[in-house]
Motif scaffolding. Structure first.
Motif, mmCIF file in Angstrom:
data_model
loop_
_atom_site.group_PDB
_atom_site.id
_atom_site.type_symbol
_atom_site.label_atom_id
_atom_site.label_comp_id
_atom_site.label_asym_id
_atom_site.label_seq_id
_atom_site.Cartn_x
_atom_site.Cartn_y
_atom_site.Cartn_z
ATOM 1 N N ILE A 74 0.969 4.239 -2.786
ATOM 2 C CA ILE A 74 0.890 5.657 -2.432
ATOM 3 C C ILE A 74 2.015 6.428 -3.115
ATOM 4 O O ILE A 74 1.795 7.475 -3.730
ATOM 5 C CB ILE A 74 0.969 5.832 -0.894
ATOM 6 N N LEU B 116 1.113 8.195 12.289
ATOM 7 C CA LEU B 116 0.341 7.154 11.611
ATOM 8 C C LEU B 116 -0.322 7.700 10.358
ATOM 9 O O LEU B 116 -0.509 7.000 9.372
ATOM 10 C CB LEU B 116 -0.744 6.624 12.553
ATOM 11 N N ALA B 117 -0.715 8.978 10.438
ATOM 12 C CA ALA B 117 -1.538 9.533 9.368
ATOM 13 C C ALA B 117 -0.728 10.256 8.311
ATOM 14 O O ALA B 117 -1.281 10.674 7.301
ATOM 15 C CB ALA B 117 -2.574 10.486 9.967
ATOM 16 N N LEU C 127 -2.780 14.950 -4.040
ATOM 17 C CA LEU C 127 -3.792 14.640 -5.052
ATOM 18 C C LEU C 127 -4.822 15.745 -5.182
ATOM 19 O O LEU C 127 -5.376 15.962 -6.262
ATOM 20 C CB LEU C 127 -4.477 13.319 -4.719
ATOM 21 N N MET D 64 -0.567 12.187 0.803
ATOM 22 C CA MET D 64 -1.192 11.786 -0.454
ATOM 23 C C MET D 64 -2.429 12.629 -0.740
ATOM 24 O O MET D 64 -2.644 13.064 -1.871
ATOM 25 C CB MET D 64 -1.568 10.307 -0.407
ATOM 26 N N ALA D 65 -3.228 12.876 0.315
ATOM 27 C CA ALA D 65 -4.437 13.673 0.108
ATOM 28 C C ALA D 65 -4.071 15.068 -0.381
ATOM 29 O O ALA D 65 -4.659 15.573 -1.344
ATOM 30 C CB ALA D 65 -5.238 13.746 1.411
ATOM 31 N N ILE E 284 0.839 -1.199 0.000
ATOM 32 C CA ILE E 284 0.000 0.000 0.000
ATOM 33 C C ILE E 284 0.869 1.242 0.000
ATOM 34 O O ILE E 284 0.618 2.209 -0.726
ATOM 35 C CB ILE E 284 -0.975 -0.031 1.196
ATOM 36 N N MET F 79 -1.014 9.309 4.575
ATOM 37 C CA MET F 79 -2.337 9.585 4.026
ATOM 38 C C MET F 79 -2.535 11.085 3.816
ATOM 39 O O MET F 79 -3.067 11.514 2.794
ATOM 40 C CB MET F 79 -3.403 9.046 4.967
ATOM 41 N N ILE F 80 -2.079 11.883 4.808
ATOM 42 C CA ILE F 80 -2.230 13.340 4.678
ATOM 43 C C ILE F 80 -1.452 13.827 3.465
ATOM 44 O O ILE F 80 -1.959 14.593 2.638
ATOM 45 C CB ILE F 80 -1.730 14.048 5.958
#
Lengths: 341, 287
Positions: free
Chosen positions: B227, B263-264, B274, B270-271, B223, B267-268
């Motif tokens: 990313i 942890l985040a 994008l 990538m958000a 994953i 994701m942050i």
């Protein structure tokens, strides 16, 4: 022709009716607690998979973040039932809260993500649901993180059979509503988006709006499945928001048949039963200890033998067979006529 | 200052490891457009066979060679049996590669047992240098160098050689390249095998870095790889390198300064990327 289609529809109706009667009679005939629970589980995941199919099969978008709506529903129900009295009223209220929250979240997430092209959309939904998972893990005062918490379900659901019927009713209602939804003019636009988004846009449809509507409806239905799931376990932890839930929904949809509403239900039956029996076999025979291997092989074989999913392949076979029959009728060969008379 | 240098080196090393993992995906997912969920399986198989050979022969280099061979063999089998029938069909790719992932991951447990296996750094790469207050761990520097070498080789092949040209053309228009007399099936097989070998190398180099290997690590790192490929821009090696280093550095700084967010952080990141640059940081190599 007109006669024929009505005839066919009623055939399908009879088929569904028979299955429904079987499912209603099932808990009374088979006095098996495990099977009743397994069926309840199947119904819940069928609802989730149908909502996923709305995205994947009808609108043609792959989302990796569907579990967040499932999780929102599960947490809404669990937290409200834990804080207030576990009555049926609170349960229904918590379902509505979960649905509203999911609708709001899916609306904004949809607006933000649906502009992106396929891969990037999938990855952004993965990122957002990942963030929500981290929130659920860190906000320990409310969610108790990964440890989760147990709660009391409404007394009436203590009877597994009552809950079975509740979930079955939900499944039937959701199925009928979604069937109505995909057959509506709105649903037709969604299918057009799936087939060719550019062309749909040039026909004057604001495709983004339609995609957002689709994701909101899918999110709402997933949240409903999440609420039922939480009550069925009487326990909730962060696993309800993980990628595994999304992948389960995805696999059930693909195995059953993308773009049909019956497909996800069939997929849910196949996967839950395979899981149940393969893990059961593992307890009896050591060869099946690594039963997940067989599970993986099922996926691979499914693609090889049922590339359109189980329901999709059956449909294709029927339509092939029907068109053959049609050809025979139109260009009837002499020997056929003789045989007929 | 010393602290910042240490954090940067840590971040760079982690970033390079992520890059090695993502490099294979850049080829398979970025260039060939195959949603390969079994990539983590190749990664784990590389790690296990590499470590197995490494403990058997006590030579780290032979371990790496074994990992590469495993990667190429698995890549060959996967491309021939699993991927060829589903080129261009994402939905089926997801299903069939997830199935392969389950098989690969569970086969690890059959072959090597379900427990985590401890791995030690080879003697000549163990230890560290001290430059003033800064501690440079040798193995991390080694990883950074290997990562840069791999990047250099592949960037050169893809952008400057005829093979790279054929691969890029084949991705853009398969039939056209075929019509020019090039066996595109063989080229794709070769690209897939290379991608699988890169995943296996990544797994092998990861093993001493994290200290132990376990069967489930594949999916987690896969994953991460997806990313990185998406942030960097599909099919661009420079993009993947940049994104991997970004992810590594962000992780290392966040873990020190804001541990609750670590942890985040991926994701942050990538958000944010994008939302503001939907096509990824670098433009696709396919143009």
């Amino acid at each position: 022709m007109g006669m024929k289609t009505t005839n066919l529809v009623s055939k399908y109706h009879i088929f569904f009716f028979v299955i429904l009667i079987f499912l209603i009679a099932f808990p009374f005939v088979a006095d098996s607690r495990t099977l009743t629970i397994l069926f309840t589980q199947i119904f819940i995941f069928a609802i989730l998979a149908m909502s996923y199919d709305l995205l994947l099969g009808y609108t043609g978008i792959v989302s990796f973040g569907h579990a967040m709506f499932f999780g929102i529903g599960a947490y809404a129900t669990a937290i409200l039932l834990n804080t207030f009295e576990p009555t049926i009223g609170v349960f229904i209220g918590s379902m509505i809260v979960g649905i509203l929250l999911s609708a709001i979240v899916s609306f904004f997430v949809g607006l933000l993500t649906l502009r992106l092209k396929s891969h990037f959309f999938a990855m952004l939904t993965l990122a957002i649901s990942g963030l929500l998972l981290v929130v659920a893990e860190k906000w320990r005062t409310v969610t108790k993180g990964n440890d989760g918490f147990t709660f009391r379900a409404p007394d009436i659901f203590k009877d597994r059979i009552v809950f079975y019927f509740c979930v079955l009713a939900c499944l039937v209602i959701v199925f009928l509503l979604l069937r109505r939804f995909v057959a509506s003019p709105l649903g037709k636009v969604l299918i057009a988006v799936r087939e060719n988004e550019q062309r749909t846009r040039s026909l004057g449809f604001k495709t983004l709006h339609y995609k957002v509507i689709s994701s909101v409806v899918a999110g709402v239905v997933a949240s409903l499945a999440g609420s039922l799931y939480a009550v069925s376990l009487r326990f909730v932890n962060t696993s309800v928001m993980t990628m595994d839930i999304t992948l389960d929904a995805l696999l059930m949809t693909i195995i059953g048949g993308v773009g049909t509403l019956v497909g996800p239900i069939v997929g849910s039956v196949v996967i839950e039963f395979a899981q149940h029996y393969l893990s059961g076999l593992a307890r009896e025979f050591p060869i099946f200890e690594r039963w997940i291997i067989f599970f993986g092989i099922i996926y691979i074989l499914a693609v090889v033998f049922f590339p359109k999913g189980i329901v999709g392949s059956i449909q294709m076979q029927i339509s092939k067979w029907k068109s053959k029959k049609e050809v025979r009728k139109t260009f009837a060969l002499p020997e056929d006529k003789e045989r007929a008379s | 200052m010393d602290l910042i240098i240490s954090l940067v080196i840590n971040g760079l090393a982690t970033g390079m490891l992520i890059f090695l993992l993502a490099a294979g995906l850049t080829l398979i997912f970025g260039l060939m457009d195959v949603l390969n969920f079994a990539h983590g399986g190749l990664f784990v198989w590389g790690a296990y066979t590499g470590v197995f050979t490494y403990t058997l022969t006590e030579s780290f280099l032979i371990g790496i060679v074994a990992a590469i061979l495993t990667g190429m063999i698995l890549g060959f089998l996967m491309e021939k049996l699993i991927i060829t029938p589903v080129y261009g069909n994402h939905v089926q790719q997801i299903l069939i590669t997830l199935g392969s992932m389950l098989v690969l991951q569970e086969m690890i447990k059959v072959a090597f047992g379900p427990n985590a296996i401890p791995v030690s750094v080879p003697d000549y790469l163990a230890g560290s240098w001290e430059l003033g207050e800064v501690i440079l761990i040798k193995y991390r520097l080694f990883i950074i160098i290997v990562g840069l070498i791999v990047f250099g080789i592949f960037h050169y092949i893809l952008t400057r050689t005829k093979i790279g040209l054929i691969v890029r053309a084949g991705v853009m228009n398969k039939e056209m390249v075929q019509a020019l007399g090039i066996n595109i099936k063989k080229v794709f097989l070769f690209v897939f095998m290379t991608g699988a070998a890169l995943a296996a190398i990544g797994g092998m180099l990861m093993a001493p870095y994290s200290g132990s290997i376990y069967a489930e690590m594949g999916m987690e790192f896969a994953i991460l790889g997806f990313i990185v490929v998406v942030i960097g821009g599909m099919g661009s090696f420079s993009g993947s390198l940049f994104a991997a280093v970004l992810v590594g550095l962000a992780g290392s700084f966040m873990a020190y300064y804001v541990p609750s967010l670590s942890l985040a952080v991926n994701m942050i990141l990538m958000a944010i990327v994008l939302i503001f640059r939907p096509q990824g940081l670098f433009k696709m190599a396919k143009g």
